[in-house]
Design an enzyme around this catalytic site. Structure first.
Site, PDB file in Angstrom:
ATOM      1  N   GLU A  49       0.815  -1.225   0.000  1.00 21.17           N
ATOM      2  CA  GLU A  49       0.000   0.000   0.000  1.00 21.17           C
ATOM      3  C   GLU A  49       0.847   1.273   0.000  1.00 21.17           C
ATOM      4  OE1 GLU A  49      -2.561  -3.203   1.990  1.00 21.17           O
ATOM      5  OE2 GLU A  49      -0.475  -2.517   2.142  1.00 21.17           O
ATOM      6  N   PHE A 111     -11.201  -6.602  14.638  1.00 22.53           N
ATOM      7  CA  PHE A 111     -10.142  -7.100  13.761  1.00 22.53           C
ATOM      8  C   PHE A 111      -9.820  -6.064  12.688  1.00 22.53           C
ATOM      9  CE2 PHE A 111      -8.969  -9.514   9.860  1.00 22.53           C
ATOM     10  CZ  PHE A 111      -7.736  -9.968  10.296  1.00 22.53           C
ATOM     11  N   GLN A 112      -8.553  -5.741  12.575  1.00 21.97           N
ATOM     12  CA  GLN A 112      -8.037  -4.783  11.607  1.00 21.97           C
ATOM     13  C   GLN A 112      -8.670  -3.396  11.770  1.00 21.97           C
ATOM     14  OE1 GLN A 112      -8.105  -6.577   7.618  1.00 21.97           O
ATOM     15  NE2 GLN A 112      -6.044  -7.356   7.972  1.00 21.97           N
TER      16      GLN A 112
END
Length: 569
Positions: A49, A111-112
């Site tokens: 990214e 999560f994340q």
């Protein structure tokens, strides 16, 4: 009636977006599904990214449009942070769309989950978090307006996954225009200040034009060149401003600052009027602010009022768009001239300074090729027409000093943040939108390894850039400082386990060339550049002991420089 994901994609289409640089993940899969169903926007799948952010940044630098990044929540979003900071420091417009966990899970350490708005706050111009799908078109319109207008910069849009759900549809309409009452950047300069600036310039005996990246961002190179030619002014560019005034023009005195030319730094120090245009007086230019150009009256033109007198006091400030202000100043000057005998004496002095150093270097090849000669050879073989990207370090300074940039947007590098790893993604984006141009990434063996995985992206999208690696098996600028300031104690600046870059490039499906013989440099480089349809990794072994000169003496004035090893002003 569109879903939030469809609204997002349609808004980007209506905004005129051509490319999205991104990497998929759970929180943005609804958006990727909507992208799959359309053909107006091309998505470029990077391998990290950070590279997506750098490609979007370079897309903006090379086209003047706003680059777009798409990343998933958590690590995907945080991987873009370095690229966001790079764009922020160099005032590059960019819109970063980050996925987020569903709205009902925000704050639960799901999560994340990462607070991307909070993480990015110091390095963005503005940020949004979508609360409802129906807000997306307006948010997109605002984001692009904010990113592009005034002093440009990156904008983050954080999108919770539930606001992009495919089964919830809402009426779609993209705003034709946007008005943000609290954000109204000035474009046209104050008439009285412009008149005062013109009178100050016309009264100068030793003037100099100091032009930065704002000239390029404002597409004002034509006006700057006309202004300089009209009054026969010496012109110096910052690292970010290179190409804003033709590098081969006789009035160009080179880059100024820490590694600026002798004549540029001396001209600045002894000037009586400095016309600063789209530049911000950063520390890599000024050296010690208390000793900066002590006898100069400063005219400062910048679109960002916060930049005016932030570091160096401006005597004649003008807030406005550089292109607009220069046009008004040209009209105000008309056919008036400066004091011609004084200007003639000034040019005579500047030309004497040119002779004093002139970017000379030791040309012996006893310890390997000189990196300066490698860049000069590249300039010769490309006729000065290539788009050049660089990473950060000695190779960046050699590329800035020894390749002449005659066009804006021909030179792409990280100026403010000094980000290693930008060179290859920058070259990829430049090649993507300039397929007929030669695009060369000038790098070092340290920088290139920070995003070398993008060789895979180059193969997938057929981006035949040329990578010119000035290989000295060390972190060259770090070692130079250690040589000069730390009595030669080279703490962790040697790269003792380098890969075979030729084999590495070939393993990704590209071509590799290793150059070690100075007598074969031009021949081998010409062969590499002639392979127009191939990415070629040109690994050139250069003198490990070479330093970049001139170099300002830290803490002193602009006239205090090292001119070579053991030689200072």
């Amino acid at each position: 009636m569109l879903s939030g994901a469809e609204m997002l994609v349609q808004s980007l289409i209506d905004e005129g977006v051509d490319y999205i640089f991104g990497y998929p993940g759970g929180a943005v899969l609804h958006i990727y599904d909507a992208l799959f169903k359309q053909d107006d926007i091309e998505h470029i799948l990077v391998r990290h990214e950070q590279a997506a952010g750098h490609m979007a940044d370079a897309y903006s630098r090379t086209t003047g449009k706003t680059g777009v990044v798409l990343a998933t929540s958590g690590p995907g979003a945080t991987n873009t942070v370095t690229a966001i900071a790079t764009a922020f420091m160099d005032s590059i417009p960019m819109v970063v769309i980050s996925g987020q966990v569903p709205s009902n899970l925000i704050g639960d350490d799901a999560f994340q989950e990462t607070d991307m708005v909070g993480v990015s706050r110091p390095i963005v111009k503005h940020s949004f978090q979508v609360r409802h799908a129906s807000d997306i078109p307006t948010i997109i319109k605002k984001a692009f307006y904010i990113a592009q207008s005034g002093r440009p910069g990156p904008v983050v849009i954080d999108i919770p996954k539930d606001t992009t759900a495919p089964h919830e549809k809402f009426p779609y309409q993209y705003p034709e225009a946007i008005n943000i009452r609290s954000y109204q950047p000035s474009v046209k300069g104050h008439g009285g200040q412009i008149k005062k600036a013109v009178d100050t310039i016309l009264g100068a005996k030793r003037p100099v034009l100091y032009a930065g990246g704002g000239v390029i961002l404002s597409n004002a190179s034509k006006e700057l060149t006309e202004f300089a030619h009209r009054l026969n002014l010496p012109v110096t560019n910052t690292l970010m401003g290179l190409g804003g005034f033709p590098g081969s023009d006789r009035q160009f005195i080179g880059m100024l600052g820490m590694h600026g030319t002798y004549e540029a730094n001396m001209t600045m120090h002894h000037a009586d009027v400095i016309i600063a245009i789209g530049a911000r007086f950063d520390d890599r230019v000024t050296n010690n602010v208390k000793k900066f150009c002590p006898n100069a009256t400063i005219v400062h033109i910048d679109i960002d009022p916060a930049t005016i007198s932030k570091i160096v006091t401006s005597h004649v400030p003008i807030v406005g768009d550089v292109k607009s202000v220069l046009s008004d100043m040209l009209e105000a000057i008309g056919d008036k001239e400066l004091d011609q005998p004084a200007l003639l004496d000034w040019w005579s002095q500047i030309n004497e300074w040119r002779k004093r150093h002139g970017l000379r270097y030791d040309t012996s090849t006893e310890h390997g090729m000189k990196p300066q000669h490698v860049i000069e050879t590249l300039y010769k073989l490309t006729n000065g027409k290539a788009i050049i990207t660089s990473d950060v370090g000695q190779h960046q300074m050699f590329a800035a000093l020894y390749y002449k940039y005659d066009e804006p947007r021909q030179w792409l590098n990280s100026g403010g943040l000094g980000t290693m790893g930008v060179g290859l993604p920058y070259a990829m984006a430049a090649k993507l939108v300039n397929p007929q141009r030669d695009v060369v990434c000038i790098t070092g063996e340290g920088s290139i390894q920070m995003n070398i995985q993008e060789l895979s992206t180059c193969f997938q999208y057929d981006l035949p850039v040329k990578i010119l690696n000035l290989n000295n098996a060390q972190l060259g600028m770090v070692k130079q400082w250690q040589d000069m300031l730390y009595e030669g104690r080279h703490a962790h600046s040697y790269m003792n386990s380098l890969p075979d870059f030729v084999k590495l490039a070939e393993s990704y499906g590209h071509k590799g060339v290793k150059i070690t013989d100075p007598d074969k440099l031009e021949e081998q480089m010409a062969e590499a550049l002639a392979m127009k349809d191939k990415l070629v990794f040109i690994d050139v072994y250069v003198d490990r002991n070479e330093h970049v000169y001139p170099m300002q003496v830290a803490g002193q004035s602009m006239r205090d420089m090292w001119l070579a090893k053991g030689e200072r002003t």
